[in-house]
Design an enzyme around this catalytic site. Structure first.
Site, PDB file in Angstrom:
ATOM      1  N   ASP A 104       1.194   1.053 -10.806  1.00 27.71           N
ATOM      2  CA  ASP A 104       0.981   1.159  -9.360  1.00 27.71           C
ATOM      3  C   ASP A 104      -0.502   1.394  -9.103  1.00 27.71           C
ATOM      4  O   ASP A 104      -1.101   2.325  -9.661  1.00 27.71           O
ATOM      5  CB  ASP A 104       1.795   2.326  -8.789  1.00 27.71           C
ATOM      6  CG  ASP A 104       2.436   1.975  -7.457  1.00 27.71           C
ATOM      7  OD1 ASP A 104       1.725   1.433  -6.604  1.00 27.71           O
ATOM      8  OD2 ASP A 104       3.633   2.248  -7.277  1.00 27.71           O
ATOM      9  N   ASP A 206      -0.334  -0.749  -3.735  1.00 25.55           N
ATOM     10  CA  ASP A 206       0.214   0.020  -2.623  1.00 25.55           C
ATOM     11  C   ASP A 206      -0.517  -0.321  -1.319  1.00 25.55           C
ATOM     12  O   ASP A 206      -1.750  -0.338  -1.272  1.00 25.55           O
ATOM     13  CB  ASP A 206       0.068   1.507  -2.945  1.00 25.55           C
ATOM     14  CG  ASP A 206       0.773   2.404  -1.951  1.00 25.55           C
ATOM     15  OD1 ASP A 206       2.009   2.297  -1.849  1.00 25.55           O
ATOM     16  OD2 ASP A 206       0.083   3.205  -1.294  1.00 25.55           O
ATOM     17  N   GLU A 267       1.958  -4.724  -1.823  1.00 24.20           N
ATOM     18  CA  GLU A 267       2.789  -4.189  -0.744  1.00 24.20           C
ATOM     19  C   GLU A 267       2.057  -4.456   0.563  1.00 24.20           C
ATOM     20  O   GLU A 267       0.907  -4.056   0.739  1.00 24.20           O
ATOM     21  CB  GLU A 267       3.024  -2.695  -0.931  1.00 24.20           C
ATOM     22  CG  GLU A 267       3.960  -2.124   0.133  1.00 24.20           C
ATOM     23  CD  GLU A 267       3.994  -0.601   0.118  1.00 24.20           C
ATOM     24  OE1 GLU A 267       5.047  -0.038   0.460  1.00 24.20           O
ATOM     25  OE2 GLU A 267       2.966   0.026  -0.209  1.00 24.20           O
ATOM     26  N   HIS A 343      11.486   2.861  -4.126  1.00 22.83           N
ATOM     27  CA  HIS A 343      11.356   4.312  -3.987  1.00 22.83           C
ATOM     28  C   HIS A 343      11.226   4.750  -2.536  1.00 22.83           C
ATOM     29  O   HIS A 343      11.358   5.944  -2.245  1.00 22.83           O
ATOM     30  CB  HIS A 343      10.140   4.795  -4.769  1.00 22.83           C
ATOM     31  CG  HIS A 343       8.852   4.246  -4.241  1.00 22.83           C
ATOM     32  ND1 HIS A 343       8.504   2.925  -4.372  1.00 22.83           N
ATOM     33  CD2 HIS A 343       7.839   4.833  -3.578  1.00 22.83           C
ATOM     34  CE1 HIS A 343       7.335   2.720  -3.815  1.00 22.83           C
ATOM     35  NE2 HIS A 343       6.907   3.853  -3.319  1.00 22.83           N
ATOM     36  N   ASP A 344      10.957   3.818  -1.623  1.00 26.39           N
ATOM     37  CA  ASP A 344      10.810   4.136  -0.203  1.00 26.39           C
ATOM     38  C   ASP A 344      12.016   3.723   0.629  1.00 26.39           C
ATOM     39  O   ASP A 344      12.029   3.951   1.842  1.00 26.39           O
ATOM     40  CB  ASP A 344       9.573   3.434   0.376  1.00 26.39           C
ATOM     41  CG  ASP A 344       8.274   4.085  -0.042  1.00 26.39           C
ATOM     42  OD1 ASP A 344       8.286   5.298  -0.345  1.00 26.39           O
ATOM     43  OD2 ASP A 344       7.243   3.388  -0.064  1.00 26.39           O
TER      44      ASP A 344
END
Length: 581
Positions: A104, A206, A267, A343-344
């Site tokens: 990440d 991210d 993302e 994860h979100d």
């Protein structure tokens, strides 16, 4: 440069990716927190599943204000997770099993405890000051704009030593980095090379489309239109996709990514189709694929001040239309990422399926629905088990900063009904995906011998990896078969997608075709607890049909006849290969 497979296709197009949230995956030392040795000990689970890539959520040094997405040292490992030596051991074990690692990359913001920021906030002439985004107060001393941060509150935080506000699109402990500064960009490229040289195979980036901010000509930022007097206005829509995004990412590609064989996914909240094509274009783009959120926003009320927490029932034709917009747009020039969970996001079987009586068939149906499309599929830890959302009774049971801040604002500042707020948290809260991985029915689900950092989902005695691996008809083995099919059926990788029943309220039906192949793949999915009979809009022929995968027992000998006007059982899914005579 990306290496090609023997078929001339970049390897990441034929791959399946598994996301690990390290804090919740496996704890090796009994402190209740997942760690790198824990991941290493569970890699056989992933090898048997058949995944090709692991996406690892942040493991860098962090104060954990946002569970590792606030990084204080990009070149070291969070002490709770282990050491660089543990990392090297884990990476070697992955590579030995044929699994690549995607880290990440969180470079829209850092932690306020990163040495860049501790220096930057000291004075305006500090060499690191311009690594971050600063603006003067308005004449009355108020913040520069009326933007609201993602975790509530203003995006601006006062810094007394310099007499300025700094920007933070998330927590105030996550100051945004200033990508307009070439020195900052070189720092980012250096840290990327550090990990790539260590053997990492790529990056998930991210909120990468927020690195370019939409500055006005005078260097200011636009005020958001006031929709409700007295309330801050969401800043997301005004902070994404700035004018230099493509320039910054192309520079990253030229200086770093072109020199390694990588997988990259950005993302990109609020990304448009046009931006998706531009950023993932095989020749002109900078990234392999994007995580866009259009399909993740379909079960909330658009434009509602409560954002994602304003719940509504999913209208299935909307989901089909969203998926097809991206399938059509990226079919020739870009590439899709395929996901229903991370994860979100809450657990898909609770969100789009049935986590009660039909948990197993609906989890399999959702997997079939997703993996049948063109793109690289992502499996979030526990998704392959059919793990479900959790309903903790009290806000005190939750750890996520977004959940806690939302509850405080909604209940204590806006006077909303606490029970209604909890209903939204149970449906959409990020901790739904972050409860510890359920390995067995032993104490603490085999995740830890200590006290878990976040309470377990109480359903772990019935939903766990040991049970799933032992059951040939489990959700786990359905995922394993889907992942294997991508390696066996070129149509799943290369075929174009045609939606067959776009307006059907309960059934998804689409075809995968390729000019070079006379065969076709048909995907049929019932999103309903009720049986659904399909009446085809056009003259479809099913003379020769082979069931590649289903989630109910099916007589293959009668399949072609059944497909003429099929009645799909509750949450039934069929993946069928059609051949001409």
């Amino acid at each position: 440069m990306n290496a090609l497979t023997r078929t001339g296709t970049p390897w990441w197009k034929q791959s399946s990716v598994y996301q690990i949230y390290p804090r919740s995956f496996a704890d090796s030392n009994g402190d209740g927190i997942g760690d790198l040795p824990g991941i290493t000990s569970r890699l056989d689970h992933l090898q048997t599943l058949g995944v090709d890539v692991v996406w690892l959520s942040p493991i860098y040094s962090s104060p954990n204000d946002d569970n590792g997405y606030d990084i204080s040292d990009y070149l070291n490992i969070m002490a709770e997770f282990g050491t660089l030596a543990d990392f090297d051991t884990m990476l070697a074990a992955m590579h030995a099993r044929g699994i690549k690692l995607m880290m990440d990359l969180v470079v829209n913001h850092s932690s306020d405890e990163h040495h860049w920021f501790t220096e930057a906030r000291k004075s305006r002439d500090n060499p690191y000051h311009d690594y971050y985004i600063w603006r003067e107060p308005q004449a009355d001393g108020s913040p520069p704009t009326n933007w609201e941060a993602a975790f509530t509150g203003s995006v601006w935080e006062w810094n007394e030593p310099t007499g300025e506000y700094y920007m933070h699109m998330f927590s105030k402990k996550q100051p945004d980095l200033n990508w307009e500064n070439p020195a900052l960009r070189q720092e980012v490229y250096a840290l990327m090379r550090f990990w790539l040289d260590r053997g990492v195979d790529g990056f998930r980036m991210d909120v990468i489309n927020m690195i370019s901010k939409p500055w006005n000509a005078d260097g200011s930022l636009p005020q958001a239109p006031v929709v409700r007097e007295g309330f801050l206005q969401p800043g997301f829509a005004l902070s994404c996709n700035g004018p230099k995004l493509g320039e910054f990412l192309r520079e990253m590609r030229e200086q770093v990514l072109n020199h390694y064989d990588t997988i990259t996914v950005g993302e990109a909240p609020l990304a448009t189709i046009r931006q998706g094509v531009e950023l993932t274009h095989a020749q002109e783009g900078a990234l392999n694929m994007l995580f866009q959120f259009e399909h993740m926003d379909l079960d909330c009320i658009s434009g509602h001040p409560n954002g994602k927490w304003a719940l509504k029932r999913l209208h299935l034709p909307d989901l089909k239309a969203s998926m097809m917009r991206w399938q059509d747009a990226l079919a020739e020039h870009g590439w899709n990422s395929l996901y229903l969970c991370n994860h979100d996001q809450p657990r898909p079987v609770s969100r789009f399926g049935d986590d009660g009586v039909y948990r197993v068939p609906s989890a399999k149906m959702l997997a079939t629905f997703l993996h049948g499309f063109q793109g690289t599929p992502y499996v979030y830890q526990g998704e392959e088990l059919g793990m479900t959302n959790v309903q903790f009774p009290s806000i005190e049971d939750y750890q996520d900063i977004e959940i806690r801040n939302m509850y405080r604002v909604a209940v204590h500042e806006r006077g909303q009904d606490p029970q209604q707020v909890m209903q939204s948290i149970w449906a959409k809260g990020r901790d739904n995906a972050r409860t510890p991985m359920q390995w067995s029915d032993s104490p603490n689900a085999g995740f830890t011998t200590g006290t878990p950092w976040l309470a377990l989902n109480p359903r772990y005695p019935e939903i766990n990896a040991a049970q799933a691996v032992a059951d040939a008809d489990s959700v786990y083995h359905h995922y394993r078969q889907l992942i294997a099919l991508r390696k066996q059926e070129p149509l799943l990788v290369h075929g174009r997608t045609e939606m067959l029943l776009p307006e059907h309220p309960h059934v998804v039906a689409y075809m995968r075709t390729a000019e070079s192949d006379s065969a076709r793949l048909l995907v049929l999915c019932n999103f309903s607890v009720e049986p659904q009979t399909v009446v085809w809009d056009g003259a479809l022929k099913f003379e020769t049909a082979e069931l590649l995968l289903g989630n109910y027992p099916t007589d293959n000998a009668e399949l072609a006849q059944r497909l003429q006007s099929p009645t799909l059982r509750p949450f039934e899914a069929l993946l069928v290969k059609l051949r001409p005579h």
